[in-house]
Motif scaffolding. Structure first.
Motif, PDB file in Angstrom:
ATOM      1  N   ASN A   1       0.818  -1.219   0.000  1.00 35.69           N
ATOM      2  CA  ASN A   1       0.000   0.000   0.000  1.00 35.69           C
ATOM      3  C   ASN A   1       0.848   1.262   0.000  1.00 35.69           C
ATOM      4  O   ASN A   1       0.416   2.307  -0.515  1.00 35.69           O
ATOM      5  CB  ASN A   1      -0.927  -0.007   1.211  1.00 35.69           C
ATOM      6  CG  ASN A   1      -1.961  -1.115   1.144  1.00 35.69           C
ATOM      7  OD1 ASN A   1      -2.345  -1.548   0.050  1.00 35.69           O
ATOM      8  ND2 ASN A   1      -2.411  -1.590   2.301  1.00 35.69           N
ATOM      9  N   ASN A   2       2.050   1.199   0.573  1.00 35.16           N
ATOM     10  CA  ASN A   2       2.931   2.365   0.532  1.00 35.16           C
ATOM     11  C   ASN A   2       3.341   2.726  -0.888  1.00 35.16           C
ATOM     12  O   ASN A   2       3.641   3.889  -1.165  1.00 35.16           O
ATOM     13  CB  ASN A   2       4.184   2.109   1.377  1.00 35.16           C
ATOM     14  CG  ASN A   2       3.875   2.061   2.858  1.00 35.16           C
ATOM     15  OD1 ASN A   2       2.829   2.512   3.305  1.00 35.16           O
ATOM     16  ND2 ASN A   2       4.799   1.504   3.632  1.00 35.16           N
ATOM     17  N   ARG A   3       3.323   1.725  -1.770  1.00 37.20           N
ATOM     18  CA  ARG A   3       3.694   2.022  -3.176  1.00 37.20           C
ATOM     19  C   ARG A   3       2.706   2.985  -3.816  1.00 37.20           C
ATOM     20  O   ARG A   3       3.093   3.787  -4.682  1.00 37.20           O
ATOM     21  CB  ARG A   3       3.741   0.704  -3.970  1.00 37.20           C
ATOM     22  CG  ARG A   3       4.067   0.882  -5.450  1.00 37.20           C
ATOM     23  CD  ARG A   3       5.456   1.493  -5.612  1.00 37.20           C
ATOM     24  NE  ARG A   3       5.808   1.665  -7.010  1.00 37.20           N
ATOM     25  CZ  ARG A   3       5.470   2.726  -7.753  1.00 37.20           C
ATOM     26  NH1 ARG A   3       4.765   3.727  -7.191  1.00 37.20           N
ATOM     27  NH2 ARG A   3       5.832   2.815  -9.010  1.00 37.20           N
ATOM     28  N   HIS A   4       1.453   2.965  -3.395  1.00 38.06           N
ATOM     29  CA  HIS A   4       0.434   3.844  -3.961  1.00 38.06           C
ATOM     30  C   HIS A   4       0.269   5.130  -3.164  1.00 38.06           C
ATOM     31  O   HIS A   4      -0.559   5.972  -3.533  1.00 38.06           O
ATOM     32  CB  HIS A   4      -0.910   3.108  -4.005  1.00 38.06           C
ATOM     33  CG  HIS A   4      -0.843   1.793  -4.717  1.00 38.06           C
ATOM     34  ND1 HIS A   4      -0.691   1.681  -6.087  1.00 38.06           N
ATOM     35  CD2 HIS A   4      -0.878   0.518  -4.243  1.00 38.06           C
ATOM     36  CE1 HIS A   4      -0.658   0.402  -6.432  1.00 38.06           C
ATOM     37  NE2 HIS A   4      -0.767  -0.315  -5.323  1.00 38.06           N
ATOM     38  N   ASN A   5       1.034   5.294  -2.086  1.00 37.28           N
ATOM     39  CA  ASN A   5       0.969   6.512  -1.269  1.00 37.28           C
ATOM     40  C   ASN A   5       2.368   6.932  -0.868  1.00 37.28           C
ATOM     41  O   ASN A   5       2.695   7.070   0.318  1.00 37.28           O
ATOM     42  CB  ASN A   5       0.118   6.273  -0.011  1.00 37.28           C
ATOM     43  CG  ASN A   5      -1.296   5.854  -0.340  1.00 37.28           C
ATOM     44  OD1 ASN A   5      -2.172   6.676  -0.572  1.00 37.28           O
ATOM     45  ND2 ASN A   5      -1.518   4.545  -0.365  1.00 37.28           N
ATOM     46  N   LEU A   6       3.228   7.114  -1.852  1.00 38.00           N
ATOM     47  CA  LEU A   6       4.622   7.439  -1.573  1.00 38.00           C
ATOM     48  C   LEU A   6       4.766   8.805  -0.921  1.00 38.00           C
ATOM     49  O   LEU A   6       5.614   9.004  -0.043  1.00 38.00           O
ATOM     50  CB  LEU A   6       5.438   7.380  -2.871  1.00 38.00           C
ATOM     51  CG  LEU A   6       5.560   5.995  -3.521  1.00 38.00           C
ATOM     52  CD1 LEU A   6       6.329   6.093  -4.829  1.00 38.00           C
ATOM     53  CD2 LEU A   6       6.248   5.021  -2.574  1.00 38.00           C
ATOM     54  N   GLN A   7       3.959   9.774  -1.330  1.00 41.90           N
ATOM     55  CA  GLN A   7       4.063  11.110  -0.743  1.00 41.90           C
ATOM     56  C   GLN A   7       3.610  11.105   0.717  1.00 41.90           C
ATOM     57  O   GLN A   7       4.188  11.802   1.555  1.00 41.90           O
ATOM     58  CB  GLN A   7       3.222  12.108  -1.538  1.00 41.90           C
ATOM     59  CG  GLN A   7       3.722  12.336  -2.961  1.00 41.90           C
ATOM     60  CD  GLN A   7       2.888  13.357  -3.713  1.00 41.90           C
ATOM     61  OE1 GLN A   7       1.870  13.843  -3.207  1.00 41.90           O
ATOM     62  NE2 GLN A   7       3.310  13.703  -4.927  1.00 41.90           N
ATOM     63  N   ALA A   8       2.587  10.317   1.035  1.00 37.80           N
ATOM     64  CA  ALA A   8       2.095  10.284   2.406  1.00 37.80           C
ATOM     65  C   ALA A   8       3.115   9.670   3.358  1.00 37.80           C
ATOM     66  O   ALA A   8       3.244  10.105   4.507  1.00 37.80           O
ATOM     67  CB  ALA A   8       0.782   9.514   2.467  1.00 37.80           C
ATOM     68  N   VAL A   9       3.846   8.666   2.889  1.00 34.68           N
ATOM     69  CA  VAL A   9       4.841   8.011   3.738  1.00 34.68           C
ATOM     70  C   VAL A   9       6.219   8.612   3.595  1.00 34.68           C
ATOM     71  O   VAL A   9       7.152   8.202   4.304  1.00 34.68           O
ATOM     72  CB  VAL A   9       4.889   6.499   3.421  1.00 34.68           C
ATOM     73  CG1 VAL A   9       3.554   5.856   3.724  1.00 34.68           C
ATOM     74  CG2 VAL A   9       5.285   6.250   1.967  1.00 34.68           C
ATOM     75  N   GLY A  10       6.386   9.590   2.728  1.00 31.83           N
ATOM     76  CA  GLY A  10       7.682  10.251   2.560  1.00 31.83           C
ATOM     77  C   GLY A  10       8.742   9.368   1.944  1.00 31.83           C
ATOM     78  O   GLY A  10       9.887   9.353   2.399  1.00 31.83           O
ATOM     79  N   ARG A  11       8.400   8.605   0.905  1.00 32.91           N
ATOM     80  CA  ARG A  11       9.343   7.713   0.232  1.00 32.91           C
ATOM     81  C   ARG A  11       9.381   8.025  -1.256  1.00 32.91           C
ATOM     82  O   ARG A  11       8.394   8.482  -1.839  1.00 32.91           O
ATOM     83  CB  ARG A  11       8.939   6.248   0.421  1.00 32.91           C
ATOM     84  CG  ARG A  11       9.022   5.745   1.849  1.00 32.91           C
ATOM     85  CD  ARG A  11      10.467   5.511   2.264  1.00 32.91           C
ATOM     86  NE  ARG A  11      10.539   4.806   3.536  1.00 32.91           N
ATOM     87  CZ  ARG A  11      10.488   5.384   4.715  1.00 32.91           C
ATOM     88  NH1 ARG A  11      10.340   6.713   4.775  1.00 32.91           N
ATOM     89  NH2 ARG A  11      10.565   4.687   5.833  1.00 32.91           N
ATOM     90  N   THR A  12      10.539   7.759  -1.818  1.00 34.47           N
ATOM     91  CA  THR A  12      10.673   7.819  -3.268  1.00 34.47           C
ATOM     92  C   THR A  12      10.522   6.418  -3.843  1.00 34.47           C
ATOM     93  O   THR A  12      10.479   5.431  -3.102  1.00 34.47           O
ATOM     94  CB  THR A  12      12.029   8.416  -3.668  1.00 34.47           C
ATOM     95  OG1 THR A  12      13.070   7.552  -3.182  1.00 34.47           O
ATOM     96  CG2 THR A  12      12.201   9.811  -3.072  1.00 34.47           C
ATOM     97  N   VAL A  13      10.448   6.328  -5.148  1.00 35.75           N
ATOM     98  CA  VAL A  13      10.309   5.024  -5.774  1.00 35.75           C
ATOM     99  C   VAL A  13      11.537   4.167  -5.494  1.00 35.75           C
ATOM    100  O   VAL A  13      11.427   2.961  -5.238  1.00 35.75           O
ATOM    101  CB  VAL A  13      10.076   5.180  -7.289  1.00 35.75           C
ATOM    102  CG1 VAL A  13       9.990   3.819  -7.967  1.00 35.75           C
ATOM    103  CG2 VAL A  13       8.819   5.989  -7.556  1.00 35.75           C
ATOM    104  N   GLU A  14      12.736   4.790  -5.536  1.00 38.27           N
ATOM    105  CA  GLU A  14      13.954   4.026  -5.276  1.00 38.27           C
ATOM    106  C   GLU A  14      14.007   3.527  -3.830  1.00 38.27           C
ATOM    107  O   GLU A  14      14.413   2.382  -3.573  1.00 38.27           O
ATOM    108  CB  GLU A  14      15.184   4.898  -5.578  1.00 38.27           C
ATOM    109  CG  GLU A  14      15.394   5.211  -7.053  1.00 38.27           C
ATOM    110  CD  GLU A  14      14.415   6.268  -7.567  1.00 38.27           C
ATOM    111  OE1 GLU A  14      13.747   6.915  -6.704  1.00 38.27           O
ATOM    112  OE2 GLU A  14      14.295   6.441  -8.787  1.00 38.27           O
ATOM    113  N   GLN A  15      13.591   4.377  -2.873  1.00 33.70           N
ATOM    114  CA  GLN A  15      13.576   3.941  -1.475  1.00 33.70           C
ATOM    115  C   GLN A  15      12.571   2.825  -1.248  1.00 33.70           C
ATOM    116  O   GLN A  15      12.844   1.872  -0.501  1.00 33.70           O
ATOM    117  CB  GLN A  15      13.266   5.131  -0.569  1.00 33.70           C
ATOM    118  CG  GLN A  15      14.359   6.191  -0.536  1.00 33.70           C
ATOM    119  CD  GLN A  15      13.955   7.405   0.278  1.00 33.70           C
ATOM    120  OE1 GLN A  15      12.775   7.612   0.573  1.00 33.70           O
ATOM    121  NE2 GLN A  15      14.930   8.235   0.634  1.00 33.70           N
TER     122      GLN A  15
END
Length: 387
Positions: A21-35
């Protein structure tokens, strides 16, 4: 599900649904695609191996020597990359165990089974090796042996553990202790709170020199239904929120490391009788005592084999037989500890008659232990659970 199985589609989320689910909410969890991709791969980058007693250092696949050297037994297709004899690959780094290191060392030197797991933490950019093992056939100390020392009574509640330390005669000494925990947040957070409270309790018990901890053998399996308590939603919510299974199981493992035993006692009427017989005499102007603290006293006295009720003070000399009534705390095996009080001949104002009081032989009215006041169909003797 049957159509997916026949089509060869398997619904397996590697790394867990939370990571997916974090993959679809990267901005909310503060992650980039690479992270996120690094965490995704790290969830599958692990190596674990079960131990086996009798093998060298307790594990043939992942072997850790007492000085911290790690070697892995490679499968046959990868034998050509081995850098040590017998198809083993020795890692460049060594490992150390600050927590329970001496116990781990004693275990592997005796070639007892140890389970290892190697995994990576992408946030710290480190590799870790976890070691765990299971104890079996713990010795059981007889109950009479435990009663020779001090036993700490613990009352389990929805948000804290109330504990009091009595002496060998069942009289509370010192001040009561309270170990708080919060049952909110995630399951891991709740478990950590309960574990921390139990750890503080064990450390305090070990510092006082107590031999055992007395806890209630609570079981709310029949008390969680609506049929028993009707519309008492707050009470049912309170009962459902108490981690009774964890509060019974975890102290066994934690006290075993400290050399302390656990005694399970019957929880019937401990709060009610503790408040009735101990709350008033233990309350001081600057130290109020609540029902939970007096319940811990009742639990400890029941574990020691004493009745919960206190012995009453003797009457004044000009009103009775000049201190003829006993006030000392009798031990469970003393002769006559539950006998009738002596009656002095002579008339008494308002009495039932000379040499015969209203409750002279009514043991139930006097709340004697071993009578129906404490011995009903649900009575359960105290039993030691562990060392």
């Amino acid at each position: 599900m049957k159509a997916d199985r026949e089509a060869g589609r398997v619904a397996v989320v590697r790394g867990g649904w939370k990571l997916l689910n974090n993959r679809h909410n990267l901005q909310a969890v503060g992650r980039t695609v690479e992270q996120w991709r690094a965490q995704w791969h790290a969830a599958r980058w692990f190596l674990s191996a079960d131990g086996e007693s009798g093998k060298r250092y307790g594990n043939e696949t992942i072997r850790v020597t007492p000085d911290g050297e790690i070697s892995i037994r490679l499968p046959a297709p990868l034998a050509h990359v081995a850098n040590a004899p017998n198809g083993r690959y020795v890692l460049a780094s060594k490992v150390s165990f600050p927590h329970r290191g001496e116990e781990w060392r004693d275990r592997i030197e005796a070639n007892r089974a140890v389970v290892y797991r190697i995994h990576v933490d992408v946030e710290r950019d480190r590799w870790y090796l976890d070691a765990n093992w299971q104890r079996k056939d713990l010795p059981v100390v007889p109950l009479e042996t435990l009663r020779c020392g001090e036993v700490i009574g613990v009352d389990m509640n929805a948000d804290h553990l109330a504990a009091w330390r009595p002496d060998t005669h069942g009289n509370p000494i010192g001040r009561p202790r309270r170990f708080d925990y919060t049952l909110s947040g995630t399951a891991d957070h709740r478990d950590a709170q309960v574990r921390h409270a139990i750890i503080r309790l064990v450390h305090w018990a070990r510092a006082t020199g107590a031999k055992a901890i007395a806890i209630e053998d609570l079981d709310f399996t029949d008390s969680r239904t609506r049929e028993k308590h009707g519309h008492k939603r707050r009470f049912r919510k309170l009962v459902n929120g108490m981690p009774t299974a964890k509060l019974r199981a975890w102290p066994l493992a934690m006290t075993a490391e400290a050399g302390i035993s656990v005694i399970a006692v019957d929880p019937a009427c401990t709060s009610m009788w503790g408040a009735e017989h101990w709350q008033k005499p233990l309350t001081a102007p600057k130290r109020p005592v609540n029902r939970h603290q007096t319940a811990s006293v009742a639990i400890a006295r029941r574990a020691l084999g004493y009745r919960i009720r206190r012995r009453t003070a003797p009457p004044r000399a000009h009103q009775s037989d000049v201190y003829g009534h006993r006030t000392g705390q009798a031990r469970p095996g003393d002769r006559g500890r539950e006998g009738n009080r002596p009656r002095v001949p002579g008339p008494r104002t308002g009495s039932a008659g000379a040499e015969r009081g209203r409750n002279a032989v009514d043991q139930n009215a006097q709340d004697r232990s071993g009578r129906s006041a404490e011995q009903r169909s649900w009575q359960q003797d105290s039993l030691p659970l562990s060392l």
